[in-house]
Design a protein around this motif. Structure first.
Motif, PDB file in Angstrom:
ATOM      1  N   GLU A  18       0.830  -1.212   0.000  1.00 36.90           N
ATOM      2  CA  GLU A  18       0.000   0.000   0.000  1.00 36.90           C
ATOM      3  C   GLU A  18       0.862   1.258   0.000  1.00 36.90           C
ATOM      4  OE1 GLU A  18      -3.990  -1.700   2.276  1.00 36.90           O
ATOM      5  OE2 GLU A  18      -2.421  -0.704   3.427  1.00 36.90           O
ATOM      6  N   SER A  19       1.976   1.240   0.721  1.00 38.38           N
ATOM      7  CA  SER A  19       2.879   2.401   0.727  1.00 38.38           C
ATOM      8  C   SER A  19       3.498   2.620  -0.648  1.00 38.38           C
ATOM      9  CB  SER A  19       3.980   2.194   1.773  1.00 38.38           C
ATOM     10  OG  SER A  19       3.428   2.061   3.074  1.00 38.38           O
ATOM     11  N   LEU A  20       3.935   1.534  -1.300  1.00 41.53           N
ATOM     12  CA  LEU A  20       4.515   1.650  -2.649  1.00 41.53           C
ATOM     13  C   LEU A  20       3.469   2.107  -3.659  1.00 41.53           C
ATOM     14  CD1 LEU A  20       6.769  -1.551  -2.731  1.00 41.53           C
ATOM     15  CD2 LEU A  20       7.518   0.827  -2.529  1.00 41.53           C
ATOM     16  N   ALA A  21       2.238   1.612  -3.516  1.00 43.25           N
ATOM     17  CA  ALA A  21       1.167   2.030  -4.428  1.00 43.25           C
ATOM     18  C   ALA A  21       0.841   3.499  -4.252  1.00 43.25           C
ATOM     19  CB  ALA A  21      -0.078   1.176  -4.186  1.00 43.25           C
ATOM     20  N   LEU A  22       0.957   4.010  -3.024  1.00 42.42           N
ATOM     21  CA  LEU A  22       0.714   5.431  -2.779  1.00 42.42           C
ATOM     22  C   LEU A  22       1.824   6.288  -3.360  1.00 42.42           C
ATOM     23  CD1 LEU A  22      -1.075   7.555  -1.414  1.00 42.42           C
ATOM     24  CD2 LEU A  22       0.248   7.220   0.676  1.00 42.42           C
ATOM     25  N   GLU A  23       3.067   5.810  -3.274  1.00 42.59           N
ATOM     26  CA  GLU A  23       4.198   6.566  -3.822  1.00 42.59           C
ATOM     27  C   GLU A  23       4.222   6.519  -5.346  1.00 42.59           C
ATOM     28  OE1 GLU A  23       7.637   4.901  -2.055  1.00 42.59           O
ATOM     29  OE2 GLU A  23       7.144   5.552  -0.006  1.00 42.59           O
ATOM     30  N   ASN A  24       3.867   5.360  -5.909  1.00 43.01           N
ATOM     31  CA  ASN A  24       3.942   5.184  -7.361  1.00 43.01           C
ATOM     32  C   ASN A  24       2.673   4.491  -7.854  1.00 43.01           C
ATOM     33  OD1 ASN A  24       4.756   4.964 -10.005  1.00 43.01           O
ATOM     34  ND2 ASN A  24       6.094   3.215  -9.648  1.00 43.01           N
ATOM     35  N   PRO A  25       1.609   5.258  -8.132  1.00 41.77           N
ATOM     36  CA  PRO A  25       0.345   4.639  -8.571  1.00 41.77           C
ATOM     37  C   PRO A  25       0.465   3.864  -9.880  1.00 41.77           C
ATOM     38  CG  PRO A  25       0.037   6.948  -7.922  1.00 41.77           C
ATOM     39  CD  PRO A  25       1.512   6.710  -7.998  1.00 41.77           C
ATOM     40  N   LYS A  26       1.493   4.150 -10.698  1.00 45.01           N
ATOM     41  CA  LYS A  26       1.653   3.428 -11.959  1.00 45.01           C
ATOM     42  C   LYS A  26       2.073   1.981 -11.759  1.00 45.01           C
ATOM     43  CE  LYS A  26       2.688   7.399 -14.907  1.00 45.01           C
ATOM     44  NZ  LYS A  26       3.640   7.999 -15.855  1.00 45.01           N
ATOM     45  N   MET A  27       2.629   1.683 -10.593  1.00 44.19           N
ATOM     46  CA  MET A  27       3.002   0.312 -10.220  1.00 44.19           C
ATOM     47  C   MET A  27       4.094  -0.277 -11.132  1.00 44.19           C
ATOM     48  SD  MET A  27      -0.408  -1.647  -8.957  1.00 44.19           S
ATOM     49  CE  MET A  27      -1.379  -1.012  -7.601  1.00 44.19           C
ATOM     50  N   ASP A  28       5.290  -0.427 -10.577  1.00 45.22           N
ATOM     51  CA  ASP A  28       6.359  -1.072 -11.317  1.00 45.22           C
ATOM     52  C   ASP A  28       6.266  -2.589 -11.157  1.00 45.22           C
ATOM     53  OD1 ASP A  28       6.984  -1.301  -8.708  1.00 45.22           O
ATOM     54  OD2 ASP A  28       8.895  -0.244  -8.793  1.00 45.22           O
ATOM     55  N   TRP A  29       7.190  -3.300 -11.791  1.00 45.76           N
ATOM     56  CA  TRP A  29       7.147  -4.774 -11.780  1.00 45.76           C
ATOM     57  C   TRP A  29       7.363  -5.328 -10.375  1.00 45.76           C
ATOM     58  CZ3 TRP A  29      11.368  -7.393  -9.964  1.00 45.76           C
ATOM     59  CH2 TRP A  29      12.558  -6.673  -9.858  1.00 45.76           C
ATOM     60  N   ARG A  30       8.150  -4.626  -9.550  1.00 50.85           N
ATOM     61  CA  ARG A  30       8.400  -5.122  -8.200  1.00 50.85           C
ATOM     62  C   ARG A  30       7.116  -5.096  -7.360  1.00 50.85           C
ATOM     63  NH1 ARG A  30      12.282  -1.718  -4.320  1.00 50.85           N
ATOM     64  NH2 ARG A  30      10.563  -0.275  -4.727  1.00 50.85           N
ATOM     65  N   LEU A  31       6.352  -4.007  -7.464  1.00 51.87           N
ATOM     66  CA  LEU A  31       5.108  -3.911  -6.709  1.00 51.87           C
ATOM     67  C   LEU A  31       4.094  -4.953  -7.184  1.00 51.87           C
ATOM     68  CD1 LEU A  31       3.305  -2.599  -4.647  1.00 51.87           C
ATOM     69  CD2 LEU A  31       2.762  -0.802  -6.295  1.00 51.87           C
ATOM     70  N   GLU A  32       4.061  -5.216  -8.492  1.00 50.15           N
ATOM     71  CA  GLU A  32       3.160  -6.243  -9.006  1.00 50.15           C
ATOM     72  C   GLU A  32       3.513  -7.617  -8.453  1.00 50.15           C
ATOM     73  OE1 GLU A  32       3.059  -6.127 -13.222  1.00 50.15           O
ATOM     74  OE2 GLU A  32       2.178  -4.117 -13.344  1.00 50.15           O
ATOM     75  N   LYS A  33       4.801  -7.888  -8.305  1.00 46.22           N
ATOM     76  CA  LYS A  33       5.230  -9.167  -7.723  1.00 46.22           C
ATOM     77  C   LYS A  33       4.768  -9.271  -6.273  1.00 46.22           C
ATOM     78  CE  LYS A  33       7.611 -10.946 -11.179  1.00 46.22           C
ATOM     79  NZ  LYS A  33       7.263 -12.248 -11.800  1.00 46.22           N
ATOM     80  N   TYR A  34       4.891  -8.179  -5.522  1.00 47.13           N
ATOM     81  CA  TYR A  34       4.474  -8.186  -4.124  1.00 47.13           C
ATOM     82  C   TYR A  34       2.967  -8.433  -4.011  1.00 47.13           C
ATOM     83  CZ  TYR A  34       9.044  -6.253  -2.812  1.00 47.13           C
ATOM     84  OH  TYR A  34      10.381  -6.062  -2.607  1.00 47.13           O
ATOM     85  N   ILE A 100      -5.188   5.091   4.020  1.00 46.43           N
ATOM     86  CA  ILE A 100      -4.209   4.906   2.950  1.00 46.43           C
ATOM     87  C   ILE A 100      -4.877   4.393   1.686  1.00 46.43           C
ATOM     88  CG2 ILE A 100      -3.624   2.545   3.652  1.00 46.43           C
ATOM     89  CD1 ILE A 100      -0.720   3.235   2.858  1.00 46.43           C
ATOM     90  N   THR A 101      -5.923   3.576   1.834  1.00 43.70           N
ATOM     91  CA  THR A 101      -6.640   3.083   0.656  1.00 43.70           C
ATOM     92  C   THR A 101      -7.341   4.222  -0.061  1.00 43.70           C
ATOM     93  OG1 THR A 101      -7.019   1.027   1.852  1.00 43.70           O
ATOM     94  CG2 THR A 101      -8.301   1.374  -0.138  1.00 43.70           C
ATOM     95  N   LYS A 102      -7.925   5.143   0.700  1.00 40.42           N
ATOM     96  CA  LYS A 102      -8.578   6.304   0.096  1.00 40.42           C
ATOM     97  C   LYS A 102      -7.560   7.182  -0.611  1.00 40.42           C
ATOM     98  CE  LYS A 102     -12.626   6.781   3.083  1.00 40.42           C
ATOM     99  NZ  LYS A 102     -13.371   7.676   3.995  1.00 40.42           N
ATOM    100  N   GLU A 103      -6.414   7.360   0.005  1.00 41.25           N
ATOM    101  CA  GLU A 103      -5.378   8.190  -0.618  1.00 41.25           C
ATOM    102  C   GLU A 103      -4.879   7.558  -1.912  1.00 41.25           C
ATOM    103  OE1 GLU A 103      -2.346   8.723   2.257  1.00 41.25           O
ATOM    104  OE2 GLU A 103      -3.552   9.990   3.590  1.00 41.25           O
ATOM    105  N   ILE A 104      -4.688   6.253  -1.903  1.00 46.97           N
ATOM    106  CA  ILE A 104      -4.258   5.564  -3.129  1.00 46.97           C
ATOM    107  C   ILE A 104      -5.294   5.743  -4.229  1.00 46.97           C
ATOM    108  CG2 ILE A 104      -3.757   3.310  -4.137  1.00 46.97           C
ATOM    109  CD1 ILE A 104      -2.685   2.465  -1.391  1.00 46.97           C
ATOM    110  N   HIS A 105      -6.563   5.589  -3.874  1.00 50.82           N
ATOM    111  CA  HIS A 105      -7.634   5.706  -4.870  1.00 50.82           C
ATOM    112  C   HIS A 105      -7.704   7.121  -5.431  1.00 50.82           C
ATOM    113  CE1 HIS A 105     -11.859   6.312  -6.152  1.00 50.82           C
ATOM    114  NE2 HIS A 105     -11.664   5.123  -6.686  1.00 50.82           N
ATOM    115  N   GLN A 106      -7.601   8.130  -4.571  1.00 51.08           N
ATOM    116  CA  GLN A 106      -7.669   9.509  -5.036  1.00 51.08           C
ATOM    117  C   GLN A 106      -6.484   9.856  -5.933  1.00 51.08           C
ATOM    118  OE1 GLN A 106      -7.956  11.829  -1.471  1.00 51.08           O
ATOM    119  NE2 GLN A 106     -10.058  11.197  -1.016  1.00 51.08           N
ATOM    120  N   LYS A 107      -5.302   9.414  -5.537  1.00 50.66           N
ATOM    121  CA  LYS A 107      -4.112   9.713  -6.333  1.00 50.66           C
ATOM    122  C   LYS A 107      -4.160   9.005  -7.678  1.00 50.66           C
ATOM    123  CE  LYS A 107       0.903  10.103  -5.799  1.00 50.66           C
ATOM    124  NZ  LYS A 107       2.043   9.867  -4.883  1.00 50.66           N
TER     125      LYS A 107
END
Length: 245
Positions: A18-34, A100-107
């Protein structure tokens, strides 16, 4: 009873995703693996002896499904599809009350909307350049009408694509809703049947208890009767023995 080691590790990984998704909403390959790794761990949590409570498990499932939906939304090619998909995520069960979920969604929503605007502006600029090139070859009388028609057709095409995508997503949501309602009815029917069986079992248990009590009374009466008969037989035997003597 405290949390198990596996649940603690799962919560850490979920928080990191969730922290990585908030920092980078585009999602890199590492976040997708997680995010992909969260699914098997969540299934293991449901099978361990010291599994989380029902409310906690429901919250975990919703947060993981939200991240998976956001990951699939990022894989869409069209910005208009991303905007519609992320809006549907906000009404899905995965959109919990977590901050944090709301922040991710808004961003993410802001990012997809900005991508859609950039695409529209690029389309408009490309249309203007194409129309300028056509202006050199068209006659002066029909040039303005052609420009307006071309520009209007491009806008209608974009609007039609967005409407078609919204319609498809709405149909899929309706199908999913119908399946869920059907499953709920099946569960309610099974629950009602179980309650009926329980009530019948209770009635039969009470009836069996009554028969058992009646049987016990019959045995008591029978024993008392046998004692009385033995006593009478003994008295008669003693009198008969005295007379003979």
């Amino acid at each position: 009873m405290g949390m198990s080691r596996k649940e603690i590790n799962f919560r850490r990984l979920l928080g990191q995703c969730e922290s990585l998704a908030l920092e980078n909403p585009k999602m890199d390959w590492r976040l997708e693996k997680y995010i992909t790794a969260l699914g098997p761990i969540l299934e293991e949590l449901q099978s361990i002896p010291n599994k989380p409570k029902k409310d906690s498990m429901t919250e975990y499932i919703r947060r993981v499904e939200f991240l998976k939906g956001l990951m699939e939304t990022n894989k869409l090619s069209s910005p208009s599809e991303k905007v519609v998909a992320v809006q549907l995520l906000s009404h899905a069960p995965a959109a919990t009350s977590e901050t944090i979920t709301k922040e991710i969604h808004q961003k993410s929503t802001s990012q997809f909307v900005q991508e859609l605007r950039d695409q529209l502006f690029q389309t408009d600029k490309g249309s203007e350049e194409g129309l300028r090139q056509r202006k050199q070859t068209l006659s002066s009388d029909g040039d303005l009408d052609a420009l307006l028609k071309y520009h209007h057709s491009m806008q209608e095409k974009i609007a039609d694509d967005m409407l078609s995508l919204t319609r498809n997503l709405k149909e899929q949501s309706m199908i999913a809703s119908a399946i869920i309602k059907k499953d709920i009815k099946t569960v309610e029917k099974s629950t009602s049947l179980a309650e009926q069986n329980m009530s019948q079992l209770k009635v039969e248990s009470e009836r069996l208890e009554m028969h058992r009590k009646k049987a016990n009374k019959c045995w008591v009466f029978l024993v008392v009767l046998m004692v009385i008969l033995i006593f009478l037989f003994t008295v008669l035997f003693m009198r008969a023995f005295k007379k003979r003597k």
